[in-house]
Design a protein around this motif. Sequence first.
Motif, PDB file in Angstrom:
ATOM      1  N   ASP A 145      -4.554   3.600  10.822  1.00 42.61           N
ATOM      2  CA  ASP A 145      -3.996   2.243  10.760  1.00 42.61           C
ATOM      3  C   ASP A 145      -3.410   1.837  12.118  1.00 42.61           C
ATOM      4  O   ASP A 145      -2.855   2.661  12.856  1.00 42.61           O
ATOM      5  N   GLN A 146      -3.516   0.540  12.425  1.00 44.87           N
ATOM      6  CA  GLN A 146      -2.998   0.051  13.698  1.00 44.87           C
ATOM      7  C   GLN A 146      -1.476   0.032  13.745  1.00 44.87           C
ATOM      8  O   GLN A 146      -0.888   0.117  14.818  1.00 44.87           O
ATOM      9  N   ASP A 147      -0.862  -0.052  12.583  1.00 46.46           N
ATOM     10  CA  ASP A 147       0.601  -0.084  12.507  1.00 46.46           C
ATOM     11  C   ASP A 147       1.136   1.351  12.509  1.00 46.46           C
ATOM     12  O   ASP A 147       0.802   2.161  11.636  1.00 46.46           O
ATOM     13  N   SER A 148       1.958   1.654  13.483  1.00 48.60           N
ATOM     14  CA  SER A 148       2.473   3.025  13.595  1.00 48.60           C
ATOM     15  C   SER A 148       3.321   3.411  12.391  1.00 48.60           C
ATOM     16  O   SER A 148       3.352   4.585  11.995  1.00 48.60           O
ATOM     17  N   ARG A 149       4.026   2.435  11.784  1.00 50.86           N
ATOM     18  CA  ARG A 149       4.840   2.746  10.608  1.00 50.86           C
ATOM     19  C   ARG A 149       3.972   3.120   9.426  1.00 50.86           C
ATOM     20  O   ARG A 149       4.333   3.988   8.621  1.00 50.86           O
ATOM     21  N   VAL A 150       2.820   2.490   9.324  1.00 49.70           N
ATOM     22  CA  VAL A 150       1.886   2.847   8.251  1.00 49.70           C
ATOM     23  C   VAL A 150       1.398   4.274   8.466  1.00 49.70           C
ATOM     24  O   VAL A 150       1.299   5.070   7.521  1.00 49.70           O
ATOM     25  N   ARG A 151       1.071   4.609   9.739  1.00 54.23           N
ATOM     26  CA  ARG A 151       0.608   5.972  10.023  1.00 54.23           C
ATOM     27  C   ARG A 151       1.715   6.978   9.688  1.00 54.23           C
ATOM     28  O   ARG A 151       1.443   8.066   9.172  1.00 54.23           O
ATOM     29  N   TYR A 152       2.947   6.581   9.980  1.00 53.87           N
ATOM     30  CA  TYR A 152       4.074   7.466   9.683  1.00 53.87           C
ATOM     31  C   TYR A 152       4.181   7.716   8.176  1.00 53.87           C
ATOM     32  O   TYR A 152       4.349   8.858   7.733  1.00 53.87           O
ATOM     33  N   TYR A 153       4.079   6.622   7.398  1.00 57.99           N
ATOM     34  CA  TYR A 153       4.178   6.769   5.939  1.00 57.99           C
ATOM     35  C   TYR A 153       2.986   7.527   5.371  1.00 57.99           C
ATOM     36  O   TYR A 153       3.103   8.195   4.325  1.00 57.99           O
ATOM     37  N   ALA A 154       1.850   7.446   6.060  1.00 56.96           N
ATOM     38  CA  ALA A 154       0.677   8.206   5.610  1.00 56.96           C
ATOM     39  C   ALA A 154       0.949   9.701   5.756  1.00 56.96           C
ATOM     40  O   ALA A 154       0.606  10.505   4.868  1.00 56.96           O
ATOM     41  N   CYS A 155       1.582  10.077   6.877  1.00 58.68           N
ATOM     42  CA  CYS A 155       1.947  11.493   7.087  1.00 58.68           C
ATOM     43  C   CYS A 155       2.948  11.941   6.012  1.00 58.68           C
ATOM     44  O   CYS A 155       2.818  13.040   5.445  1.00 58.68           O
ATOM     45  N   GLU A 156       3.913  11.086   5.748  1.00 61.72           N
ATOM     46  CA  GLU A 156       4.926  11.416   4.746  1.00 61.72           C
ATOM     47  C   GLU A 156       4.301  11.547   3.367  1.00 61.72           C
ATOM     48  O   GLU A 156       4.618  12.482   2.607  1.00 61.72           O
ATOM     49  N   ALA A 157       3.388  10.651   3.049  1.00 64.17           N
ATOM     50  CA  ALA A 157       2.743  10.677   1.733  1.00 64.17           C
ATOM     51  C   ALA A 157       1.900  11.929   1.569  1.00 64.17           C
ATOM     52  O   ALA A 157       1.961  12.605   0.532  1.00 64.17           O
ATOM     53  N   LEU A 158       1.109  12.237   2.595  1.00 62.58           N
ATOM     54  CA  LEU A 158       0.241  13.412   2.485  1.00 62.58           C
ATOM     55  C   LEU A 158       1.070  14.691   2.434  1.00 62.58           C
ATOM     56  O   LEU A 158       0.691  15.665   1.767  1.00 62.58           O
ATOM     57  N   TYR A 159       2.193  14.694   3.130  1.00 60.69           N
ATOM     58  CA  TYR A 159       3.087  15.855   3.094  1.00 60.69           C
ATOM     59  C   TYR A 159       3.555  16.110   1.656  1.00 60.69           C
ATOM     60  O   TYR A 159       3.530  17.242   1.164  1.00 60.69           O
ATOM     61  N   ASN A 160       3.995  15.031   0.984  1.00 57.34           N
ATOM     62  CA  ASN A 160       4.479  15.169  -0.397  1.00 57.34           C
ATOM     63  C   ASN A 160       3.349  15.550  -1.348  1.00 57.34           C
ATOM     64  O   ASN A 160       3.550  16.315  -2.301  1.00 57.34           O
ATOM     65  N   ILE A 161       2.168  14.998  -1.097  1.00 57.18           N
ATOM     66  CA  ILE A 161       1.014  15.339  -1.938  1.00 57.18           C
ATOM     67  C   ILE A 161       0.678  16.820  -1.780  1.00 57.18           C
ATOM     68  O   ILE A 161       0.437  17.535  -2.756  1.00 57.18           O
ATOM     69  N   ALA A 162       0.672  17.290  -0.504  1.00 54.50           N
ATOM     70  CA  ALA A 162       0.319  18.682  -0.236  1.00 54.50           C
ATOM     71  C   ALA A 162       1.323  19.634  -0.877  1.00 54.50           C
ATOM     72  O   ALA A 162       0.952  20.708  -1.356  1.00 54.50           O
ATOM     73  N   LYS A 163       2.588  19.276  -0.883  1.00 50.86           N
ATOM     74  CA  LYS A 163       3.605  20.141  -1.479  1.00 50.86           C
ATOM     75  C   LYS A 163       3.360  20.334  -2.971  1.00 50.86           C
ATOM     76  O   LYS A 163       3.671  21.387  -3.530  1.00 50.86           O
ATOM     77  N   VAL A 164       2.788  19.306  -3.576  1.00 48.92           N
ATOM     78  CA  VAL A 164       2.559  19.378  -5.023  1.00 48.92           C
ATOM     79  C   VAL A 164       1.309  20.196  -5.341  1.00 48.92           C
ATOM     80  O   VAL A 164       1.319  21.086  -6.193  1.00 48.92           O
ATOM     81  N   VAL A 165       0.206  19.884  -4.631  1.00 53.19           N
ATOM     82  CA  VAL A 165      -1.083  20.463  -5.037  1.00 53.19           C
ATOM     83  C   VAL A 165      -1.376  21.803  -4.358  1.00 53.19           C
ATOM     84  O   VAL A 165      -2.226  22.567  -4.826  1.00 53.19           O
ATOM     85  N   ARG A 166      -0.756  22.098  -3.209  1.00 51.11           N
ATOM     86  CA  ARG A 166      -0.910  23.355  -2.468  1.00 51.11           C
ATOM     87  C   ARG A 166      -2.389  23.736  -2.273  1.00 51.11           C
ATOM     88  O   ARG A 166      -3.115  23.052  -1.576  1.00 51.11           O
ATOM     89  N   GLY A 167      -2.831  24.804  -2.892  1.00 47.93           N
ATOM     90  CA  GLY A 167      -4.178  25.334  -2.659  1.00 47.93           C
ATOM     91  C   GLY A 167      -5.294  24.381  -3.014  1.00 47.93           C
ATOM     92  O   GLY A 167      -6.386  24.444  -2.416  1.00 47.93           O
ATOM     93  N   ASP A 168      -5.070  23.498  -4.012  1.00 52.20           N
ATOM     94  CA  ASP A 168      -6.116  22.543  -4.399  1.00 52.20           C
ATOM     95  C   ASP A 168      -6.404  21.542  -3.272  1.00 52.20           C
ATOM     96  O   ASP A 168      -7.411  20.830  -3.297  1.00 52.20           O
ATOM     97  N   PHE A 169      -5.530  21.545  -2.332  1.00 52.56           N
ATOM     98  CA  PHE A 169      -5.605  20.635  -1.200  1.00 52.56           C
ATOM     99  C   PHE A 169      -6.706  21.047  -0.197  1.00 52.56           C
ATOM    100  O   PHE A 169      -7.157  20.239   0.621  1.00 52.56           O
ATOM    101  N   ILE A 170      -7.143  22.337  -0.239  1.00 57.47           N
ATOM    102  CA  ILE A 170      -8.048  22.916   0.762  1.00 57.47           C
ATOM    103  C   ILE A 170      -9.389  22.194   0.821  1.00 57.47           C
ATOM    104  O   ILE A 170     -10.020  22.143   1.880  1.00 57.47           O
ATOM    105  N   VAL A 171      -9.838  21.632  -0.278  1.00 59.60           N
ATOM    106  CA  VAL A 171     -11.162  20.993  -0.274  1.00 59.60           C
ATOM    107  C   VAL A 171     -11.216  19.832   0.722  1.00 59.60           C
ATOM    108  O   VAL A 171     -12.303  19.435   1.161  1.00 59.60           O
ATOM    109  N   PHE A 172     -10.057  19.311   1.095  1.00 60.03           N
ATOM    110  CA  PHE A 172     -10.007  18.202   2.058  1.00 60.03           C
ATOM    111  C   PHE A 172      -9.592  18.675   3.465  1.00 60.03           C
ATOM    112  O   PHE A 172      -9.264  17.864   4.330  1.00 60.03           O
TER     113      PHE A 172
END
Length: 722
Positions: A102-129
């Motif tokens: 995304d061109q908006d740096s804040r959106v990119r920041y929230y994307a990192c935050e979102a994926l971080y929270n997603i990864a914490k939940v799914v852990r190993g199931d995350f490897i396919v991506f």
Amino acid sequence: MADALSVVPAAVLRNLSDKLYEKRKNAALEVEGIVKQLAMAGDHDKITALINLLTNEYTYSPQANHRKGGLIGLAAATVGLTSEAAQHLDQIVPPVLNSFADQDSRVRYYACEALYNIAKVVRGDFIVFFNQIFDALCKLSADSDANVQSAAHLLDRLVKDIVTESDQFSIEEFIPLLRERMNVLNPYVRQFLVGWITVLDSVPDIDMLGFLPDFLDGLFNMLSDSSHEIRQQADSALSEFLQEIKNSPSVDYGRMAEILVQRAASPDEFTRLTAITWITEFVKLGGDQLVPHYADILGAILPCISDKEDKIRVVARETNEELRGIQAAPGVGFDVGAILSVARRHLSSEWEATRIEALHWISTLLNSHREGVLSFLSDVFETLLRALSDPSDEVVLLVLEVHARIAEDEKHFHQLIVYLVQNFRDDNSLLEKRGALIIRRLCVLLDAERVYRKLSTILQGEPELDFASIMVQALNLILLTSSELANFRDLLKKTLFDADAKDLFLSVYASWCHSPMAIISLCLLAQTYHHAKAVIQALVEEDINVKFLVQLDKLIHLLETPTFAYLRLQLLEPGRYIWLLKALYGLLMLLPQQSVAFKILRTRLKTVPPYSFSGEQFKRLSPGNAFTEVNHVGGSQITEDGDGDTRNVHNGINFASLLKDFVRVQEQHRAHSKMQSQIRSSSSSSKDIKRPEEANGALAVADTNKPPSRTYSRRSPGQLQL
């Protein structure tokens, strides 16, 4: 969409896109609760509808706040799903990954935050991506926004933790992704890549060593980075891999050797040192795997032997010695021609140490693979001959040793001497500066008698008479002065009573005819004094020029050296060696009286004791009396003296015939000199003619500067008229 709207209140959806973060956060918590209830009810259709709503209406919205809310909502939905989130990851993860660009740096920041929270939940199931996530993180590591970089680093650490504990990670799929990015120059990306290499290498179940050739070049490339931290990280990773190589029974040395060879030529000193260090270990460990790469490795080592950095020189020499000590058979891929080609190429190096080691390699190959080297001789022979003009004496001596090894058989020996004479002919400076060194060393390595016989044979038919004369003079001086030819001189002294000595004398004599002084020196050395006197008397006015007198001056000085000590001792018995006296007096009469050589020889002859003569002999040798033949043969030593034809033939040597050969060759030289003078005269006549008065004036000046002349006339072949 309708299903999603029916389960999510409008206020929640409205707050999810609010510009205030707190409202979006509270809305996300509401979404989390709703999803959790749906999951407990098992209503995954509505959950899917809700995720689609968040994706299409929010994360792909043109409004930045909507995209931010969508990302928070997707993360909240994943948290609400908890253990059941895996079945919805195909819907949740792609829009989040898309937001990393995304061109908006804040959106990119929230994307990192979102994926971080997603990864914490799914852990190993995350490897396919993982590959898509790795690609996104690689880009984010160099993001222009510091907050985004910080968020990406947090996400990166979490992903590393997940990968190291997962048994679903595929290193085979990851390596191509890593290889594509290893030559990126961005320092942040480089740190990111080295970090991943180090982490993956620490995982016991992941064989990074097996894929090292795929990214080894990139690691070496980082050693020259401007950032000290990156250089340090790359060096640390390389050191760890090298240690693993030492402990591993199975390593692909071949592919990595090709990379190391290239990096050993890097302009960066640290890179060169590391590459040479690796090559050293590879040579020790690689065995047969490295044999096909020996030529390339040698090509990398030889320049480093002359490196300006001492550490690199030391390691390069160690590697060179290790490599040269390995005895490989041609059957296992040992390419003699390739190694010989590398050594030949480095004979032209500007660095002396490199040229020396190249010669050591050729010598080593001659010892272990002589037939193979000789089959490629035509490729290196010219280069070896040119190396005789090297400014370094050490290089020249080594070149001669190589030539001597090649010339062990007659064919190559003949070829060597022929090419050597040709080089002396083409390059006068080589003969002048290095001739003595080359000839003396060859006499040690290949036997002086053998070398001189071959040189004499070649010079007999030399068409360029001036060169033949110069070459013979040089060889004669070496013969008279070099300690390496002492045995050669001792053998020549036996010419009158030893068959081998006679054969050697005759072999050398044929070419020595090109120089009167060389013949006289040879006769004095061989104690054929009567013939020496005859040669002196055979000289004519044209022979006694400045060059001749210079050579005669050298000979007179040499007569005072230990080489001719036997001759000076023979002067104690002038009655027995009367032809020696006549020869020396003949030389004395040819010297200018004011010259140092004249005074030296006259002083020496004055010391000849008169008491050994009979009264008649003394009378005949006294001033004012011409020399006469005195027959005296006695004692245990055979001399040349005798009367009648016995002086012309002694021990099977026909001296009369030899004298004719000498006269014939000298006539050729005189004819050649006349022709050269005519050529010079004709060329000068084409210039402007001086006015008569100028010419007369010049002539007058020339006459006043002309030294008094001494006239020599030949009365007979056996007598010199003074």
